[in-house]
Design an enzyme around this catalytic site. Structure first.
Site, PDB file in Angstrom:
ATOM      1  N   HIS A 133       9.037  -7.712   2.581  1.00 52.76           N
ATOM      2  CA  HIS A 133       7.614  -8.034   2.365  1.00 52.76           C
ATOM      3  C   HIS A 133       7.346  -9.544   2.462  1.00 52.76           C
ATOM      4  O   HIS A 133       6.791  -9.995   3.456  1.00 52.76           O
ATOM      5  CB  HIS A 133       7.060  -7.462   1.056  1.00 52.76           C
ATOM      6  CG  HIS A 133       7.247  -5.987   0.928  1.00 52.76           C
ATOM      7  ND1 HIS A 133       6.808  -5.104   1.887  1.00 52.76           N
ATOM      8  CD2 HIS A 133       7.858  -5.233  -0.026  1.00 52.76           C
ATOM      9  CE1 HIS A 133       7.127  -3.872   1.523  1.00 52.76           C
ATOM     10  NE2 HIS A 133       7.768  -3.923   0.371  1.00 52.76           N
TER      11      HIS A 133
ATOM     12  N   ASP B 108       9.416   1.700   5.528  1.00 47.60           N
ATOM     13  CA  ASP B 108       9.240   1.631   4.085  1.00 47.60           C
ATOM     14  C   ASP B 108       8.837   2.978   3.473  1.00 47.60           C
ATOM     15  O   ASP B 108       9.679   3.840   3.266  1.00 47.60           O
ATOM     16  CB  ASP B 108       8.231   0.518   3.773  1.00 47.60           C
ATOM     17  CG  ASP B 108       8.175   0.133   2.295  1.00 47.60           C
ATOM     18  OD1 ASP B 108       8.861   0.775   1.488  1.00 47.60           O
ATOM     19  OD2 ASP B 108       7.448  -0.812   1.950  1.00 47.60           O
TER      20      ASP B 108
END
Lengths: 463, 463
Positions: free
Chosen positions: B277, B328
């Protein structure tokens, strides 16, 4: 004889039903939608096991010729750093195409749309003249090339004839726009009316509307003249509005009004009006849009590609403005990606989730799917977007074993279609009851691709 | 006998070549890549007309169990207004799954990845305990369920065993996290080392790494202990960093340091480190990341879904930070959509185009495709991501007649793959020379979907 389509799941009234049939008459009209009736014998049964059937999606904003530009405009060297420099390569593309190539490229665009479950296209058509700016003998020649392409693919088309007058307020003419121009409003309307009458004699899958290009390209009096003509014929009226910040500044400089205040003053903000983009909104504008009950035509896959910005769909929906969707420049042909970007761009902006959920009283996936169907029908004045008796049978089916959606609970299927599925799951596509795509194949696919390849070869890499 | 794959186009050294062959030995290693040699006779020829062949894509960040959550978390009622409320339904999903269901759901996730051209997955695995928090007899039971799922599908896996110790600084324990926890660092490392040794005896398509969950979930001394163990074994080390603004505040409150300054102080910022991220960056952090030559693991399709925010990929690339990609949460399984979002989110932020073009001296599509391949290999310590002699033959092919790319000029093909293609165009997928997907079909597809459907039925709509 009627045909009774009997998919595993049928999407009606906002949800999926088992053991439902869609009965279609031989003229392509929906006769009934509901539980499979045992007693009916006059219909030929077309079972669709493993498929879900949904209303065809409606793409309200296409410039089909820009399909030729795909792949040529993703570098700074070729297309510069922003929307305005991108326009230059887009203009070179517009100047380069022959009438036959405009047909070939439009067919490719419409083929890809059909395969992606899009059954209606709103074609915002602004190519009218030869590359030297002289008129063709038929001033609607290029519009009819695009209509012919739609007819060849079998997709429903609303030809929105575009008016383009100038480069902008106090700007000198741009030679890249020479094929678009019609300086005289009366002449423009004569040509438009001719096309309107010709289209009235065509199949019902072709209809007509008007598209003043933008506040920048069409001055106020011209806009007043052609829009009042459009109103007198109850035509859909589409216009680019507020795609880029510079347009707002130019409008205020010329009229001391923001774009939507100008349009309001001219009486354009009615339910017949669709504002394409509407991204850079000014104070007081959303209220005017809502009062006029207009539609906003969002094109997120193009708007992200062109660096236009993020639509404030949340504020628009809360105010009661309708939102429909378009692929626009054809950088991607995926109506559902368009739909999910409306929501996900707002998540990125607000750092929140499910931003649009529950607005207008609708669950999020239903709302987004409505944008891709029902709202588009309203914007384009077509009687499709839902599956109801009396309406044309425009629909698509999806493969329920596609990995993006397989195994979904029925109540989660629409969510997974909207948020996770890609066009590869689409199997059959019908327009006015005619199956134009069967098992993900269009009968003219090979020929259409080959003609498009020839155009690409001739254009070459450097436009 | 060797196999000589002879596609219409082969992607080597950043471009497509005609009349090239990829020769693969029977143990799945690339023997040669180059012009088709007439004289070679010992290889069996596998012609792939109408196909382009590219190196397999690498998905560095997956939580495969979250595939069960697809469709259940896109409404405010079910999953609330933000990332933190979404976590609650994600925790309920984690608590609900049996070991066998964890296998079934992981298989579904890996099947969908394989069909999308992903040949390697970095599985950030944090399910270790029973739903009551007691250990399984084998503390690596659930990790091995996920490995078994990858093996069953045929995808290469790097199992990143995750450490999770607490809810956060001065926060009371969250019962939703009970399956993740290992309070003692020495015990965690014993279990990790056991798994590392077991994996060393498995096929070469399974490797191992370590994943301290986040600064929030792993306190400083624990982090120091396990990361120094990882360094001593030269393992890839992955960690969630700066996904949400609240994490930054908590880190500063606890340590008076921002996350990357803390990680720098601990010596974690090395080429073995991947920060997943890395969205909410603070002053001075990019310089530290660059000095350490770390990788950032971007997951744009999830980051938009969770409302995390937009990665400043432009600044990271300019500083020399490597970027790799992950799906993810599996809300969408499309590595190329991930790649294009990196660029298009920046266009939306800056109202510019081709923002990343030319950075690191690379044209935009090559740069984005590198993120999906080469950078992923670096992050996960796998020897794939490019097609070179001596490397494992991990690749995928695409159908050149797919409408999104058909008719492209060769020099525009990669642009169109990256910006316009969807997974439906992918046809064959190989891992270590073994074709696990043939003509868009996986041999166990029906069985995998059926098992997944059963899990969905048992879970029901309300987690």
């Amino acid at each position: 004889m009627n045909i009774s389509y009997q998919p595993e799941l049928l999407f009606v009234d906002g949800r999926f039903h088992q053991h439902y049939a869609l009965e279609v008459s031989s003229d392509g009209t929906i006769v009934s939608v509901g539980p499979i009736a045992q007693s009916r014998t006059e219909a030929s049964i077309h079972k669709l096991p493993g498929r879900a059937l949904l209303p065809g999606m409606i793409d309200i904003h296409s410039h089909s010729f820009q399909r030729a530009l795909r792949g040529k405009a993703e570098s700074r060297r070729r297309s510069g750093p922003d929307f305005w420099s991108w326009r230059n390569i887009m203009y070179r593309c517009a100047l380069a195409l022959t009438p036959e190539e405009i047909y070939d490229v439009a067919r490719m665009a419409f083929l890809e749309m059909a395969l992606a479950g899009i059954t209606t296209v709103g074609e915002f058509h602004y190519l009218h003249r030869t590359p030297t700016g002289s008129p063709y003998d038929d001033p609607n020649l290029l519009a009819k090339q695009v209509i012919r392409a739609a007819d060849s693919v079998g997709i429903r088309i609303v030809l929105l004839r575009c008016a383009y007058v100038r480069s902008g307020f106090e700007l000198s003419p741009d030679p890249g726009q020479i094929r678009f121009l019609e300086l005289d409003a009366e002449k423009f309307l004569r040509d438009a009316d001719t096309l309107r009458n010709e289209i009235a004699a065509m199949p019902a899958t072709v209809t007509f509307g008007l598209a003043p290009h933008s506040v920048r390209a069409v001055p106020r009096e011209y806009l007043r003249t052609i829009s009042s003509w459009a109103h007198s014929h109850a035509l859909p009226l589409h216009m680019h509005v507020a795609e880029q910040p510079a347009e707002i500044d130019a409008c205020i400089a010329e009229y001391t009004l923001t774009p939507f205040h100008l349009l309001d003053q001219l009486g354009l903000l009615t339910p017949d009006f669709t504002a394409i983009h509407a991204i850079h909104l000014q104070p007081g504008e959303i209220e005017r849009m809502a009062l006029g009950k207009i539609t906003v035509g969002a094109c997120p896959t193009t708007e992200r590609n062109l660096g236009d910005g993020i639509l404030c769909a949340d504020e628009l929906i809360d105010a009661g403005v309708s939102i429909a969707l378009g692929t626009d420049s054809h950088t991607q042909t995926d109506a559902l990606e368009n739909a999910r970007e409306l929501e996900s761009n707002l998540r990125l902006r607000h750092l929140q989730r499910a931003v649009l959920d529950g607005r207008q009283g609708e669950p999020l996936p239903a709302l987004l799917f409505d944008f891709a169907t029902r709202s588009g029908a309203r914007s384009l004045h077509v009687d499709t977007g839902t599956l109801e008796p009396g309406k044309p049978a425009d629909f698509f089916t999806i493969d329920l074993s596609d990995c993006a959606i397989a195994g979904s609970l029925p109540e989660e299927l629409l969510t997974n279609i909207v948020f996770s599925m890609s066009p590869g799951a689409i199997r059959d596509v019908a327009v006015a009851g005619k199956l134009i795509v069967n098992h993900s194949q269009h009968p003219q696919q090979v020929e259409i691709i080959e003609a498009f390849r020839c155009v690409q070869q001739r254009l070459g890499a450097e436009l």
